[in-house]
Design a protein around this motif. Structure first.
Motif, PDB file in Angstrom:
ATOM      1  N   ARG A 150       0.854  -1.196   0.000  1.00 19.98           N
ATOM      2  CA  ARG A 150       0.000   0.000   0.000  1.00 19.98           C
ATOM      3  C   ARG A 150       0.884   1.237   0.000  1.00 19.98           C
ATOM      4  N   TYR A 151       0.367   2.309  -0.612  1.00 25.21           N
ATOM      5  CA  TYR A 151       0.996   3.614  -0.488  1.00 25.21           C
ATOM      6  C   TYR A 151       0.344   4.322   0.700  1.00 25.21           C
ATOM      7  N   ARG A 152       1.094   4.380   1.799  1.00 21.35           N
ATOM      8  CA  ARG A 152       0.558   4.903   3.056  1.00 21.35           C
ATOM      9  C   ARG A 152       0.699   6.425   3.109  1.00 21.35           C
ATOM     10  N   ILE A 153      -0.363   7.088   3.516  1.00 19.73           N
ATOM     11  CA  ILE A 153      -0.370   8.549   3.613  1.00 19.73           C
ATOM     12  C   ILE A 153       0.084   8.960   5.009  1.00 19.73           C
ATOM     13  N   PHE A 154       1.212   9.656   5.084  1.00 20.88           N
ATOM     14  CA  PHE A 154       1.765  10.095   6.367  1.00 20.88           C
ATOM     15  C   PHE A 154       1.307  11.502   6.725  1.00 20.88           C
ATOM     16  N   GLY A 155       1.010  12.293   5.742  1.00 20.55           N
ATOM     17  CA  GLY A 155       0.547  13.656   5.982  1.00 20.55           C
ATOM     18  C   GLY A 155      -0.163  14.170   4.757  1.00 20.55           C
ATOM     19  N   GLU A 156      -1.060  15.145   4.953  1.00 19.10           N
ATOM     20  CA  GLU A 156      -1.830  15.673   3.829  1.00 19.10           C
ATOM     21  C   GLU A 156      -2.418  17.030   4.191  1.00 19.10           C
ATOM     22  N   THR A 157      -3.079  17.636   3.235  1.00 11.75           N
ATOM     23  CA  THR A 157      -3.755  18.895   3.507  1.00 11.75           C
ATOM     24  C   THR A 157      -5.024  18.647   4.316  1.00 11.75           C
ATOM     25  N   LEU A 158      -5.328  19.587   5.180  1.00  7.50           N
ATOM     26  CA  LEU A 158      -6.549  19.496   5.978  1.00  7.50           C
ATOM     27  C   LEU A 158      -7.703  20.232   5.325  1.00  7.50           C
ATOM     28  N   ASP A 159      -7.426  20.994   4.272  1.00  7.65           N
ATOM     29  CA  ASP A 159      -8.513  21.729   3.600  1.00  7.65           C
ATOM     30  C   ASP A 159      -8.307  21.700   2.089  1.00  7.65           C
ATOM     31  N   ILE A 160      -7.744  22.755   1.517  1.00  6.14           N
ATOM     32  CA  ILE A 160      -7.543  22.795   0.075  1.00  6.14           C
ATOM     33  C   ILE A 160      -6.134  22.308  -0.266  1.00  6.14           C
ATOM     34  N   ALA A 161      -5.951  21.874  -1.505  1.00  3.42           N
ATOM     35  CA  ALA A 161      -4.641  21.431  -1.969  1.00  3.42           C
ATOM     36  C   ALA A 161      -3.746  22.636  -2.253  1.00  3.42           C
ATOM     37  N   VAL A 162      -2.436  22.397  -2.261  1.00  2.00           N
ATOM     38  CA  VAL A 162      -1.496  23.498  -2.481  1.00  2.00           C
ATOM     39  C   VAL A 162      -1.672  24.075  -3.880  1.00  2.00           C
ATOM     40  N   GLY A 163      -1.949  23.230  -4.875  1.00  7.11           N
ATOM     41  CA  GLY A 163      -2.170  23.738  -6.225  1.00  7.11           C
ATOM     42  C   GLY A 163      -3.420  24.579  -6.323  1.00  7.11           C
ATOM     43  N   ASN A 164      -4.453  24.187  -5.587  1.00  9.16           N
ATOM     44  CA  ASN A 164      -5.688  24.959  -5.569  1.00  9.16           C
ATOM     45  C   ASN A 164      -5.466  26.317  -4.918  1.00  9.16           C
ATOM     46  N   CYS A 165      -4.623  26.354  -3.897  1.00 10.09           N
ATOM     47  CA  CYS A 165      -4.283  27.621  -3.243  1.00 10.09           C
ATOM     48  C   CYS A 165      -3.602  28.567  -4.232  1.00 10.09           C
ATOM     49  N   LEU A 166      -2.646  28.043  -4.997  1.00  3.52           N
ATOM     50  CA  LEU A 166      -1.961  28.860  -5.997  1.00  3.52           C
ATOM     51  C   LEU A 166      -2.931  29.323  -7.083  1.00  3.52           C
ATOM     52  N   ASP A 167      -3.775  28.414  -7.550  1.00  5.52           N
ATOM     53  CA  ASP A 167      -4.711  28.760  -8.620  1.00  5.52           C
ATOM     54  C   ASP A 167      -5.684  29.849  -8.186  1.00  5.52           C
ATOM     55  N   ARG A 168      -6.179  29.721  -6.970  1.00  2.77           N
ATOM     56  CA  ARG A 168      -7.169  30.687  -6.500  1.00  2.77           C
ATOM     57  C   ARG A 168      -6.544  32.052  -6.245  1.00  2.77           C
ATOM     58  N   PHE A 169      -5.288  32.086  -5.816  1.00  2.00           N
ATOM     59  CA  PHE A 169      -4.635  33.383  -5.649  1.00  2.00           C
ATOM     60  C   PHE A 169      -4.347  34.004  -7.016  1.00  2.00           C
ATOM     61  N   ALA A 170      -4.065  33.171  -8.016  1.00  2.00           N
ATOM     62  CA  ALA A 170      -3.882  33.692  -9.374  1.00  2.00           C
ATOM     63  C   ALA A 170      -5.154  34.375  -9.862  1.00  2.00           C
ATOM     64  N   ARG A 171      -6.315  33.829  -9.475  1.00  2.00           N
ATOM     65  CA  ARG A 171      -7.581  34.473  -9.852  1.00  2.00           C
ATOM     66  C   ARG A 171      -7.715  35.826  -9.166  1.00  2.00           C
ATOM     67  N   THR A 172      -7.262  35.902  -7.918  1.00  2.00           N
ATOM     68  CA  THR A 172      -7.329  37.170  -7.185  1.00  2.00           C
ATOM     69  C   THR A 172      -6.539  38.253  -7.902  1.00  2.00           C
ATOM     70  N   LEU A 173      -5.358  37.878  -8.406  1.00  2.00           N
ATOM     71  CA  LEU A 173      -4.507  38.843  -9.108  1.00  2.00           C
ATOM     72  C   LEU A 173      -4.838  38.924 -10.595  1.00  2.00           C
ATOM     73  N   ASN A 174      -5.848  38.162 -11.038  1.00  2.00           N
ATOM     74  CA  ASN A 174      -6.263  38.155 -12.444  1.00  2.00           C
ATOM     75  C   ASN A 174      -5.126  37.721 -13.361  1.00  2.00           C
ATOM     76  N   ILE A 175      -4.355  36.746 -12.883  1.00  2.00           N
ATOM     77  CA  ILE A 175      -3.248  36.193 -13.662  1.00  2.00           C
ATOM     78  C   ILE A 175      -3.799  35.183 -14.664  1.00  2.00           C
ATOM     79  N   SER A 176      -3.214  35.129 -15.830  1.00  2.00           N
ATOM     80  CA  SER A 176      -3.682  34.255 -16.901  1.00  2.00           C
ATOM     81  C   SER A 176      -3.617  32.779 -16.509  1.00  2.00           C
ATOM     82  N   ASN A 177      -4.569  31.998 -17.028  1.00  2.00           N
ATOM     83  CA  ASN A 177      -4.574  30.552 -16.820  1.00  2.00           C
ATOM     84  C   ASN A 177      -3.827  29.808 -17.922  1.00  2.00           C
ATOM     85  N   ASP A 178      -3.230  30.538 -18.832  1.00  2.00           N
ATOM     86  CA  ASP A 178      -2.514  29.929 -19.955  1.00  2.00           C
ATOM     87  C   ASP A 178      -1.007  30.139 -19.782  1.00  2.00           C
ATOM     88  N   PRO A 179      -0.166  29.102 -19.728  1.00  2.00           N
ATOM     89  CA  PRO A 179      -0.529  27.691 -19.831  1.00  2.00           C
ATOM     90  C   PRO A 179      -1.095  27.102 -18.545  1.00  2.00           C
TER      91      PRO A 179
END
Length: 362
Positions: A150-179
């Motif tokens: 098994r691939y055992r999970i030792f630690g993880e996010t308790l809420d949103i993922a780190v990529g989601n955090c970056l993506d949502r802050f990019a929306r705040t700054l109106n940064i392009s989604n391309d690429p």
């Protein structure tokens, strides 16, 4: 043996074809094609729009992949697809396409865990033997180690993922989604120099990112840096040096991106090192879309070297969601006798990494 893999858990539709020699030689990537649904700046991608994109492109990509790989239907042994985790509507589109190919071609189906696909492709490409795995993407953040099939999970996010955090802050700054919004944040962060203090939320082996995001969004709004048109990014970066804190310090959008990256990645390095100490491993493998980030790789490499170990990482071909990782992990399971009956060829938004029996590893 040859497998075709379909990946469609988020905004990227990937089709990959892989060849596993029977003599035990390394696997060969025959085709690895991907097409991304890109939403307008300041917006995320909606499930229905993403699903429509996948349905529109899947036949084209399958034909293109078969042509690039120079294989016929008779050469393919099984059809692999992402069973989960991911967004519901896009997952359904890829699952329907896989079932269609299975019925048309008369081939076995193999449902694959998206996270396990990332790990196995990372191990295959880098040659990492038994590292601690940091899996970081738009929808997942986990620290993983293998034990007892098994691939055992030792630690993880308790809420949103780190990529989601970056993506949502990019929306705040109106940064392009391309690429990709995370990539654009990374490029802007390279121009930042001032480290802005923000919450540091490590809780044992786990992380929390939503508070950091809320703090930074409020700061960007108070500085007047949120929601601006990012069409001419270089000019805006020069103009936005007018953002001032209460004590008169000048803060740019680049500084905010720089500070966000430094804080998030320091948290990830901390929990990864703790897991490495726990299992007695010196090496670490980074997989997932955020794993492409050069600054994250640099910080993790320094930590691994201090422990006498090594960092293993791949480039955007294999870090970002792709069909070849699904084909590879699916074919490994297929060779062990695993099949997904047609009536069970469904998908699920929640599919834990540690639910998969990894019986192809010692």
């Amino acid at each position: 043996m040859i497998a075709i893999g379909l990946e469609g858990s988020a905004n990227k539709l990937g089709v990959g074809i892989i060849f596993h020699p029977k003599n035990g030689d390394p696997a060969q990537v025959l085709a690895n094609i991907r097409h991304t649904y890109v939403s307008p700046p300041g917006e995320g991608f909606l499930p229905k729009d993403t699903a429509h994109h996948h349905r529109s492109w899947v036949v084209k990509l399958v034909k293109q992949a078969m042509k690039q790989a120079r294989v016929t239907v008779d050469d393919v042994d099984c059809v692999c697809y992402t069973k989960g985790p991911g967004m519901g509507a896009p997952l359904q589109s890829a699952a329907i396409a896989a079932r269609m190919l299975s019925l048309l071609w008369g081939k076995d189906l193999v449902g694959v865990n998206h996270c396990v696909g990332h790990i196995e492709m990372g191990r295959q490409v880098t040659g990492a033997f038994n590292p601690v795995v940091l899996y970081v993407s738009g929808g997942n953040t986990q620290v993983i180690a293998y034990s007892s099939k098994r691939y055992r999970i030792f630690g993880e996010t308790l809420d949103i993922a780190v990529g989601n955090c970056l993506d949502r802050f990019a929306r705040t700054l109106n940064i392009s989604n391309d690429p990709a919004p995370g990539y654009n944040i990374e490029q802007l962060a390279k121009k930042g120099h001032r480290l802005v203090e923000m919450p540091y939320a490590v809780k044992g082996m786990d992380c929390s990112f939503s508070g950091i995001l809320a703090h930074l969004e409020a700061l960007a709004i108070s500085l007047g840096l949120a929601g601006k048109d990012a069409a001419a990014l270089d000019e805006l970066t020069q103009a936005e040096t007018n953002g001032k804190t209460d004590n008169g310090d000048t803060i740019t959008r680049a500084d905010l991106c720089f500070s966000l990256q430094e804080t998030l990645y320091a948290m990830l390095v901390e929990i990864t090192e703790r897991a490495m100490a726990h299992v007695g491993s010196k090496d670490v493998l980074i997989v997932g879309g955020v794993g492409c980030n050069e600054r994250l790789q640099e910080m993790m490499s320094l930590m691994a070297k201090d422990r006498g170990g090594h960092l293993y990482a791949t480039d955007e071909r294999y870090c970002i969601d792709n069909g070849i990782m699904i084909a590879h992990a699916g074919l490994m399971a297929y060779k062990q006798g695993f099949r997904t009956p047609l009536e069970d060829a469904t998908c699920t938004q929640r599919f834990r990494t540690d639910e998969v029996l990894v019986d192809w590893r010692d």
